[in-house]
Design an enzyme around this catalytic site. Structure first.
Site, PDB file in Angstrom:
ATOM      1  N   LYS A 201       0.843  -1.182   0.000  1.00 52.51           N
ATOM      2  CA  LYS A 201       0.000   0.000   0.000  1.00 52.51           C
ATOM      3  C   LYS A 201       0.883   1.239   0.000  1.00 52.51           C
ATOM      4  CE  LYS A 201      -3.618   2.734   1.058  1.00 52.51           C
ATOM      5  NZ  LYS A 201      -4.636   3.073   0.062  1.00 52.51           N
ATOM      6  N   ASN A 290      18.893  -2.727   7.283  1.00 54.04           N
ATOM      7  CA  ASN A 290      20.249  -2.684   6.741  1.00 54.04           C
ATOM      8  C   ASN A 290      21.186  -3.351   7.735  1.00 54.04           C
ATOM      9  OD1 ASN A 290      19.899  -1.237   4.226  1.00 54.04           O
ATOM     10  ND2 ASN A 290      19.372   0.520   5.486  1.00 54.04           N
ATOM     11  N   ARG A 292      24.330  -3.449   8.396  1.00 59.11           N
ATOM     12  CA  ARG A 292      25.670  -2.855   8.315  1.00 59.11           C
ATOM     13  C   ARG A 292      25.651  -1.500   9.013  1.00 59.11           C
ATOM     14  NH1 ARG A 292      24.268   1.130   4.816  1.00 59.11           N
ATOM     15  NH2 ARG A 292      22.848   0.599   3.113  1.00 59.11           N
TER      16      ARG A 292
END
Length: 447
Positions: A201, A290, A292
């Site tokens: 959405k 992420n 990292r």
């Protein structure tokens, strides 16, 4: 603790890691391509190994060369920084096979979070709010159209292996679905070798808010509050700040706990970020994780007085996280200073820096690897460095950033400094009431 760490990266992040290692009494090994022979990270490391020609695919992305460099220098750990191999599951696995500690996530964790559809399903199962849409990959265009009707238009089609806005298409209504489907699949296949798509959405008036987390080898995680990354151009961040102008303490607690819940659900080890979209109603939804260190990590360090690189290294060495969550004590803003021409579509501007002066003063930090006479190569990301300022309030930080930008001198190449100066005076930016679409209507003329 580690005796010697090889930094499998270049530029400012490699230099940033070297500095922390020196403070921790850890020896360092730099790797470099022939184009980076004169880079500061090569000069300041204890040892340096050339790993190939300028092209990334022949140097910084060559796993065998990097492992060989670690072996001949007797490095017992590798820090990948960000970009390049930082979220490469094969690299993490190869490091493990060779008995070299990868300072980052395991291959399983990278795979679990690297595939967007799998990451969403994992977070949903852990009770983290996710955007309404498909559960995993779409099996057909017809299934996608049916789910779009159920979720309600507008929707977004996204590449499961995506990044940087590639393989992503906005679908306003049913009539535009087929074209968006075909275009997204074609772009995703060409960019990532994987044309799998999922559907979400479309979030109204979105803000991009990420939570910094650190997890240890015992499965426990803590958070260091949020960063607002909503000032973007084509899904590439240009400015980040913390705390976010729109995040209340109540919302901060909710998002922080959701991020911890998600990280602990996969037993996450290391520094990472859980990224959310926040809509105009204050509801938040998981976007991606992420696995990292992030480019924008310095602003979190400035407001919490916390060295995230040091924490990465300590966690990788088996040290437990404190279990305490950290909250902003100041307001910090980061401007990415790129060798680009903002008046011409941010066209890259490699070349020789003929004159350089970095700003200073209270509350000003510069993370950079360049110097007067340095030649910015055309082979890599165009970021010259990061200008970070902190103040007691957001208003003070904005004023300080403008002053620091005006004091910054980089001659010989075009930079994004003029754009950042204009942004600091923009009334909408100063109000804090902007969305990820803010730069769509920004005046870039005359920069």
């Amino acid at each position: 603790m580690f005796d010697k760490i090889l930094i499998a990266n270049r530029g400012e992040i490699a230099l940033r890691i070297i500095r922390t290692c020196k403070e921790m009494g850890i020896k360092t090994v730099a790797v470099y391509s022939t184009a980076d022979a004169d880079s500061l990270h090569v000069r300041f490391a204890d040892e340096a190994v050339c790993i190939g020609p300028p092209a990334s695919k022949d140097s910084y992305l060559k796993i065998p060369q990097i492992i060989s460099a670690a072996e001949i220098t007797n490095a017992d750990a590798i820090h990948p920084g960000y970009g390049f191999l930082a979220e490469n599951a094969e690299f993490s696995k190869v490091c493990e096979e060779y008995g070299i500690k990868f300072i980052g996530a395991s291959a399983d964790m990278i795979n679990a979070m690297g595939d967007k559809a799998t990451a969403k399903a994992t977070m949903k199962a852990a009770g983290v709010p996710t955007i309404p849409g498909s559960d995993g990959l779409l099996e057909s265009m017809e299934q996608g159209m049916k789910l779009a009707e159920e979720a309600g238009y507008p929707v977004m089609l996204k590449a499961t292996a995506g990044g940087g806005g590639k393989g992503m298409r906005y679908v306003k209504d049913k009539s535009g679905f087929k074209k968006a489907w075909d275009d997204a699949r074609q772009e995703a296949g060409a960019s990532f070798g994987n044309d799998g798509l999922y559907l979400e959405k479309f979030v109204e008036e979105p803000r991009h808010i990420e939570i910094q987390i650190v997890g240890d080898s015992r499965g426990r995680a803590c958070h260091l509050s949020e960063r607002d990354c909503s000032i973007q151009r084509r899904h590439q961040k240009l400015i980040e700040e913390t705390p976010s102008p729109i995040v209340t303490q109540e919302l901060r607690e909710k998002m922080g706990q959701a991020a911890i819940k998600g990280a602990e659900a996969i037993g996450y080890e290391g520094a990472g970020t859980v990224e959310f979209l926040v809509d105009k109603y204050g509801d938040f939804f998981f976007m991606e994780m992420n696995t990292r260190i992030q480019v924008e990590h310095p602003i979190t360090e400035e407001v919490t007085d916390f060295d995230l690189i040091k924490e990465q290294i300590k966690v990788a060495a088996g040290v437990e996280v404190s279990g305490r969550n950290y909250y902003p004590q100041l307001h910090s803003i980061e401007c990415r200073i790129n060798a680009e021409d903002p008046a011409n579509g941010f066209r890259p501007s490699p070349g020789k820096i003929t004159n350089l002066h970095f700003p200073g003063g209270h509350g000003v930090r510069v993370d950079s690897h360049v110097y007067a006479g340095y030649v910015i190569p055309p082979f890599y990301d165009s970021m010259i460095g990061k200008l970070i300022v902190s103040g007691q309030t957001r208003e003070e930080a904005i004023v300080r950033m403008k002053r620091a930008l005006q004091e910054m001198v980089i001659e010989g190449v075009k930079t994004t400094i003029p754009f950042h100066i204009r942004l600091m005076d923009d009334p909408v930016f100063k109000s804090g009431k902007f969305t990820t679409k803010f730069l769509d209507d920004f005046d870039f003329s005359g920069l």
